[in-house]
Structures are given as C-alpha cells and as structure tokens.
Motif scaffolding. Structure first.
Motif, PDB file in Angstrom:
ATOM      1  N   ALA A  95      69.594   6.685  36.633  1.00  0.00           N
ATOM      2  CA  ALA A  95      69.258   6.562  38.050  1.00  0.00           C
ATOM      3  C   ALA A  95      69.085   7.927  38.712  1.00  0.00           C
ATOM      4  N   ASP A  96      69.973   8.850  38.425  1.00  0.00           N
ATOM      5  CA  ASP A  96      69.901  10.201  38.981  1.00  0.00           C
ATOM      6  C   ASP A  96      69.257  11.114  37.937  1.00  0.00           C
ATOM      7  N   ILE A  97      67.949  11.231  37.984  1.00  0.00           N
ATOM      8  CA  ILE A  97      67.217  11.955  36.950  1.00  0.00           C
ATOM      9  C   ILE A  97      67.613  13.428  36.903  1.00  0.00           C
ATOM     10  N   ASP A  98      67.674  14.077  38.045  1.00  0.00           N
ATOM     11  CA  ASP A  98      67.925  15.520  38.067  1.00  0.00           C
ATOM     12  C   ASP A  98      69.283  15.896  37.498  1.00  0.00           C
ATOM     13  N   ASN A  99      70.277  15.034  37.630  1.00  0.00           N
ATOM     14  CA  ASN A  99      71.614  15.339  37.137  1.00  0.00           C
ATOM     15  C   ASN A  99      71.923  14.703  35.792  1.00  0.00           C
ATOM     16  N   SER A 100      70.921  14.112  35.145  1.00  0.00           N
ATOM     17  CA  SER A 100      71.116  13.504  33.837  1.00  0.00           C
ATOM     18  C   SER A 100      71.251  14.580  32.768  1.00  0.00           C
ATOM     19  N   LYS A 101      72.071  14.294  31.783  1.00  0.00           N
ATOM     20  CA  LYS A 101      72.221  15.220  30.658  1.00  0.00           C
ATOM     21  C   LYS A 101      70.909  15.362  29.896  1.00  0.00           C
ATOM     22  N   VAL A 102      70.232  14.237  29.674  1.00  0.00           N
ATOM     23  CA  VAL A 102      68.959  14.223  28.950  1.00  0.00           C
ATOM     24  C   VAL A 102      67.915  13.542  29.820  1.00  0.00           C
ATOM     25  N   VAL A 103      66.789  14.187  30.020  1.00  0.00           N
ATOM     26  CA  VAL A 103      65.682  13.631  30.793  1.00  0.00           C
ATOM     27  C   VAL A 103      64.495  13.420  29.858  1.00  0.00           C
ATOM     28  N   TRP A 104      63.927  12.225  29.911  1.00  0.00           N
ATOM     29  CA  TRP A 104      62.752  11.892  29.118  1.00  0.00           C
ATOM     30  C   TRP A 104      61.528  11.918  30.028  1.00  0.00           C
ATOM     31  N   ALA A 105      60.464  12.596  29.602  1.00  0.00           N
ATOM     32  CA  ALA A 105      59.273  12.726  30.444  1.00  0.00           C
ATOM     33  C   ALA A 105      58.015  12.540  29.610  1.00  0.00           C
ATOM     34  N   ARG A 106      57.014  11.990  30.236  1.00  0.00           N
ATOM     35  CA  ARG A 106      55.730  11.760  29.582  1.00  0.00           C
ATOM     36  C   ARG A 106      54.839  12.993  29.730  1.00  0.00           C
ATOM     37  N   ILE A 107      54.201  13.387  28.653  1.00  0.00           N
ATOM     38  CA  ILE A 107      53.256  14.501  28.707  1.00  0.00           C
ATOM     39  C   ILE A 107      51.974  14.042  29.386  1.00  0.00           C
ATOM     40  N   LEU A 108      51.569  14.775  30.427  1.00  0.00           N
ATOM     41  CA  LEU A 108      50.336  14.467  31.154  1.00  0.00           C
ATOM     42  C   LEU A 108      49.370  15.643  31.020  1.00  0.00           C
ATOM     43  N   GLU A 109      48.560  15.888  32.019  1.00  0.00           N
ATOM     44  CA  GLU A 109      47.621  16.999  31.949  1.00  0.00           C
ATOM     45  C   GLU A 109      48.348  18.335  32.100  1.00  0.00           C
ATOM     46  N   PRO A 110      47.760  19.446  31.625  1.00  0.00           N
ATOM     47  CA  PRO A 110      48.450  20.738  31.554  1.00  0.00           C
ATOM     48  C   PRO A 110      49.089  21.198  32.866  1.00  0.00           C
ATOM     49  N   LYS A 111      48.387  21.049  33.992  1.00  0.00           N
ATOM     50  CA  LYS A 111      48.933  21.520  35.265  1.00  0.00           C
ATOM     51  C   LYS A 111      50.221  20.773  35.615  1.00  0.00           C
ATOM     52  N   LYS A 112      50.207  19.481  35.455  1.00  0.00           N
ATOM     53  CA  LYS A 112      51.399  18.689  35.773  1.00  0.00           C
ATOM     54  C   LYS A 112      52.530  18.998  34.797  1.00  0.00           C
ATOM     55  N   ASN A 113      52.190  19.229  33.530  1.00  0.00           N
ATOM     56  CA  ASN A 113      53.218  19.602  32.557  1.00  0.00           C
ATOM     57  C   ASN A 113      53.861  20.932  32.936  1.00  0.00           C
ATOM     58  N   SER A 114      53.040  21.872  33.387  1.00  0.00           N
ATOM     59  CA  SER A 114      53.547  23.179  33.797  1.00  0.00           C
ATOM     60  C   SER A 114      54.496  23.052  34.989  1.00  0.00           C
ATOM     61  N   ASP A 115      54.146  22.193  35.948  1.00  0.00           N
ATOM     62  CA  ASP A 115      55.013  21.969  37.104  1.00  0.00           C
ATOM     63  C   ASP A 115      56.345  21.341  36.674  1.00  0.00           C
ATOM     64  N   LEU A 116      56.266  20.430  35.723  1.00  0.00           N
ATOM     65  CA  LEU A 116      57.483  19.766  35.227  1.00  0.00           C
ATOM     66  C   LEU A 116      58.424  20.772  34.566  1.00  0.00           C
ATOM     67  N   ILE A 117      57.860  21.621  33.732  1.00  0.00           N
ATOM     68  CA  ILE A 117      58.665  22.615  33.012  1.00  0.00           C
ATOM     69  C   ILE A 117      59.272  23.623  33.986  1.00  0.00           C
ATOM     70  N   SER A 118      58.523  23.989  34.991  1.00  0.00           N
ATOM     71  CA  SER A 118      59.044  24.914  35.997  1.00  0.00           C
ATOM     72  C   SER A 118      60.186  24.272  36.791  1.00  0.00           C
ATOM     73  N   TYR A 119      60.043  22.991  37.070  1.00  0.00           N
ATOM     74  CA  TYR A 119      61.068  22.276  37.833  1.00  0.00           C
ATOM     75  C   TYR A 119      62.376  22.207  37.056  1.00  0.00           C
ATOM     76  N   PHE A 120      62.277  21.987  35.744  1.00  0.00           N
ATOM     77  CA  PHE A 120      63.466  21.872  34.895  1.00  0.00           C
ATOM     78  C   PHE A 120      63.657  23.142  34.053  1.00  0.00           C
ATOM     79  N   ASN A 121      63.463  24.294  34.653  1.00  0.00           N
ATOM     80  CA  ASN A 121      63.501  25.549  33.894  1.00  0.00           C
ATOM     81  C   ASN A 121      64.903  25.934  33.424  1.00  0.00           C
ATOM     82  N   ASP A 122      65.931  25.230  33.907  1.00  0.00           N
ATOM     83  CA  ASP A 122      67.292  25.530  33.470  1.00  0.00           C
ATOM     84  C   ASP A 122      67.716  24.673  32.277  1.00  0.00           C
ATOM     85  N   ARG A 123      66.790  23.939  31.714  1.00  0.00           N
ATOM     86  CA  ARG A 123      67.102  23.027  30.609  1.00  0.00           C
ATOM     87  C   ARG A 123      66.488  23.506  29.297  1.00  0.00           C
ATOM     88  N   SER A 124      67.093  23.068  28.205  1.00  0.00           N
ATOM     89  CA  SER A 124      66.455  23.224  26.898  1.00  0.00           C
ATOM     90  C   SER A 124      65.346  22.189  26.808  1.00  0.00           C
TER      91      SER A 124
END
Length: 513
Positions: A463-492
């Motif tokens: 339910a709380d995605i940002d505070n989850s230990k593991v987050v699963w995400a779908r790969i989309l187009e490059p720009k959106k993927n880049s935004d996703l990675i930047s948003y979760f830059n503190d994660r492996s």
C-alpha cells in the motif's frame, strides 16, 4: 463453536505442514493490497506520482491507489495481518466462522443430527479448506454472509426476535461488501418471502414487525449503505461510484459481455497504455485453463457447472448418490424455495462472460449443502429391501468427502506440468524474500516480451510504495524510466527479464555497461 475451531485447526495444519501460501492469481494480489491498506489504518492510498510504472490488474491508480474489489475480503485478511502478522490467517478465520455459520444455518432447516452431519460436510470439504482457505481470493466471506442470511430467515418466520433480524441484516451487509451482484440475487427471494409474510394472514402484527424486524434491520442496513458510500467516496471521489466501475472504465478494452449493464470506455487514456494493461477476456484463450470463452455456449455451460459441482460436493460420486433422493425431494415447498434461489444465482453466474469461478456462487454455498442434506435425508428413509442401502449412503458420502480432502492435501500446490503460472509466482516470492534479508531498499524493474502472458504479472506492490522494502515497477519508455530511477535513487536497482527461462536478478548499473 466446534466447527469453527475444527476448521481453523485444519487450516493451521495445512499451512504449517506444507508452507504458508503465496499469491498466484491476479485477484490475490489485489485483495492483499486492500488488506495492507486497511492494516495501515487507511481506506485507500494516494496516487503515486509515477503511478504508470505500478499499474497492474484489478487495481486502480486514479483517483486513488486501491483494489477494485469490495472491501470485505480484504478486511478479513487485514485482521490476520494485524493480529498475527500474516494475512492468510484472516482467510482461515473467515472460513472457520463461515463453517460455524453453516452449522447454525442448518439448525434452522433440518433436525439437529443432520445439521451436525452438514457441519462435517462443510468442514471437511476439500475445496473450502484448500481452494479457499489456503488462498487470498476465496469465497469464504460471501459464504459467511449467505449462511447468516439463510440461517436467520426460517428463525425469523418462526419467532421474530431483534437479534435474528440483526443477524439477517449483517448477512446482507457482508454480501453487499463481498459479492454484491450474486448476493443481491440471493437476497431478493428472501425479501419477497418476508414481505408476503408481513402482509399475509399469518403476519406477527405490525407492532412486533416494526420493533423486532423492520427497525433493527433498518439500522444495520442504513449504516451499511452509509459506510459503502463513504468508502466509495474515499476511493473514487464519488459515493455512488464503486471502485470496480472505475477500474472497468479505465482498463476494460470492450463492453462487459454477459452482464446486465454496459460500460462506457475511457477514451482519455493513451492507446499504448490501454493496450498494455487491458484485461481483455479474449486473451484468456492463450491459457487452456481460461479458454472456456472460446468454446460453444453449451460446452462452456457444462464446464462452469462441473466446476461448481466439484467445489460444493467434493466429487462426482457424491452428486450421483444425492441424485437418488431427487424424486421425493420436490414434495417439500421449502426445498423448492431453496432450489429456486440456488438456480437463480447459478444461472446468473454461468451466464457471465467470465471463467465461472465457484466462489461466484458462494452466497448460496450453504444452500447447496442444504440441498445435499435434504436429498440424503430422503435416501435415509428408504424402507424394506433398500433400508440398509439408504442408511449406508450418507455415511458413504461423508467418507468420500474425507478421502477427497486427504488426496487434495497430498496434491496441495504441486506444480502443474507445462504451466508457468505457479513457477513464476514462486520465483517472485523467492526474490522478495531474498531481498527482504538484504540491507537497504530495492527497486526491481520488470521487463516483458511482446508475447508475455498477462497471467504472469510481476508488478504488484504494498500500500505504501515509497516506504516498501522492495518496489516492483514496469519498464516503460526511456524518459519515464529515467524519472523513476531518479525518484528512487537511494535504492539498489535490479532488472528482471520476466520471460527469460532462467529468472535472475540483474544489477541495473552492470546492465548498462
């Protein structure tokens, strides 16, 4: 109480002797999202700013992030999660209470010893114990609601009491929040029968009717409708719009065939996104288990009916034995009333353009057990040369039910040859457990091939995605993927190629080199 405890002990035995079940079916993940949301003290969750990466089946992302399903099943799972740390315990509790309610319901229709017999039939039913009890999407909550409804009805007719009216209304409330469509069809004949009684010659008198029947039921049902409206408002922004309706408008690629209403498609969504996430029933043809929609209607009808028979009786042999009691069965008007309700709900379930899962008719599950018992009662009364046979057949049915449960327990969750539907789910579960034990937080990017089966869906989150230990995400187009990675830059960050025969975690940064 005996059947409640017995059911729970058996479920606990199944769960601990093999393993606690992990989600496999789309619906299970959606119900687990509801459970996690309720366990967190919320009715729904805010839409994530990068929600397109987290879209998945049976879940809405806008105007809030929540399951499309009514909240009752998720509420029971949340009880298990809060009290015991495991949502599956909530499933066990729901089934245990449902079996206890079935025994109570039967006591209002048949003599005590036959009610006990029916309690054992329900408790030892392998489909209830394993198909429902050891999964997150079973029909035990609707089974409970139906048992309360049909158990209160004959008691109310015999002796109007406030507590009986309250129980009947609670049954309706549970049905409205678990399987509202089939629950409504099951409740309408009861409502008509009660109205005919209240306005008939044998009515209890209006002072009794208002104080002991109408007023208590009104309080419970009004509170239920108010609660449902508030829940809808929190999830969808409109008290009269159900989450299911929002999901249909956003994700369904065509009108829902077989239902009594039409749905206007949401044309505001971008077509590529709609194509990826549409849950089109025609795609079920890719999996033999879900291919009944492609068959002629008579064949499709037989398949659905056989599913219902197997779940609510345990075996074809039980049906054959009960058939011997059919002839005398129709002499009783109460039996005909029960049969009419059952046929109404079953017809509605099999006519839908879906796979016809047996939990669709869970609101009348207790009636189907009652019908079996009534047939066996007539068989038991056979006389002369058939007397011994008549007395042995009910015992035979109980033995067959027990043996079926034992055999089902032996085959519990064995992989289906040639099917990836369990192997991918097991791989997903193992990866989640592995990363849970690794320090830090993780983001898993899931990559699909064009021919990926929509049944093997990896992208589900808490339910709380940002505070989850593991987050699963779908790969989309490059720009959106880049935004996703930047948003979760503190994660492996990891990549999983979901359609690769050998599933493995690939470190994202190594992948880029």
């Amino acid at each position: 109480m005996f059947f409640v405890i017995l059911t729970f002990v058996m479920e606990l035995f199944f769960g601990l002797c093999i393993h606690l079940p992990y989600p496999i079916i789309h619906d299970e993940f959606a119900y687990l999202l509801s459970a996690d949301t309720f366990a967190s003290g919320r009715l729904t969750n805010p839409t994530h700013p990068l929600w397109e990466h987290f879209e998945s089946f049976h879940i809405i992302q806008q105007p809030s992030y929540q399951s499309k399903y009514p909240p009752a099943q998720g509420a029971f799972l949340a009880v298990g999660q809060v009290l015991f740390g495991y949502p599956i315990v909530g499933s066990w509790i729901a089934l245990a209470v449902a079996n206890g309610a079935i025994f109570w319901m039967l006591c209002g229709w048949v003599p005590g010893r036959w009610a006990v017999y029916g309690g054992f039939l329900a408790t030892l039913n392998s489909s209830f114990l394993i198909t429902w009890g050891q999964s997150y999407w079973g029909g035990q909550v609707a089974l409970l609601g139906g048992a309360l409804l049909f158990g209160a009805y004959p008691r109310l007719m015999k002796k109007p009491r406030v507590i009986t009216s309250v129980i009947l209304a609670l049954g309706l409330a549970i049905l409205a929040n678990s399987r509202p469509y089939e629950g409504l069809l099951a409740a309408v004949p009861i409502a008509i029968a009660l109205l005919c009684w209240l306005f008939g010659k044998q009515n209890p008198g209006w002072s009794v009717a208002v104080s002991r029947i109408i007023a208590p039921m009104f309080v419970i049902l009004f509170s239920t409708f108010f609660w449902m409206g508030y829940y809808n408002y929190r999830v969808t922004g409109n008290a009269l719009t159900f989450p299911y309706k929002v999901w249909v408008d956003q994700y369904y690629s065509k009108t829902l065939d077989g239902l009594i209403f039409s749905v206007n498609k949401d044309t505001s969504r971008k077509q590529p996104v709609r194509t990826i996430y549409s849950y089109d029933l025609d795609e079920n043809q890719s999996d033999p288990k879900f291919a009944i929609q492609s068959k002629p209607f008579p064949v499709e009808l037989r398949i659905k009916l056989l599913r219902f028979i197997l779940l609510y009786t345990g075996s074809y042999a039980v049906v054959l034995i009960c058939f011997f009691g059919i002839c005398a069965f129709f002499r009783n008007r109460e039996n005909l009333f029960v049969l009419i309700i059952s046929l109404l709900v079953i017809t509605a379930a099999v006519s839908q353009g879906t796979s016809g899962h047996p939990h669709y008719i869970a609101p009348i599950g207790c009636l189907l057990i009652l019908l079996q018992i009534q047939c066996l009662r007539y068989i038991y009364q056979w006389k002369r040369n058939l007397r011994l046979v008549g007395q042995l057949l009910p015992v035979t049915v109980l033995i067959l039910t027990t043996l079926t449960t034992i055999m089902s327990f032996a085959d519990y969750r064995k992989p289906v040859p040639g099917s990836s539907r369990q192997s991918w789910a097991l791989a997903r579960q193992q990866i989640s457990k592995k990363l849970d034990s690794v320090e830090g937080k993780h983001l898993i990017l899931v990559k699909y091939n064009r021919d990926h089966s929509h049944h093997d869906e990896w992208v589900y989150n808490e339910a709380d995605i940002d505070n989850s230990k593991v987050v699963w995400a779908r790969i989309l187009e490059p720009k959106k993927n880049s935004d996703l990675i930047s948003y979760f830059n503190d994660r492996s960050i990891w990549i999983i190629e979901a359609d690769n025969p050998k599933i493995r975690l690939i470190p994202y940064r190594l992948k880029q080199k």
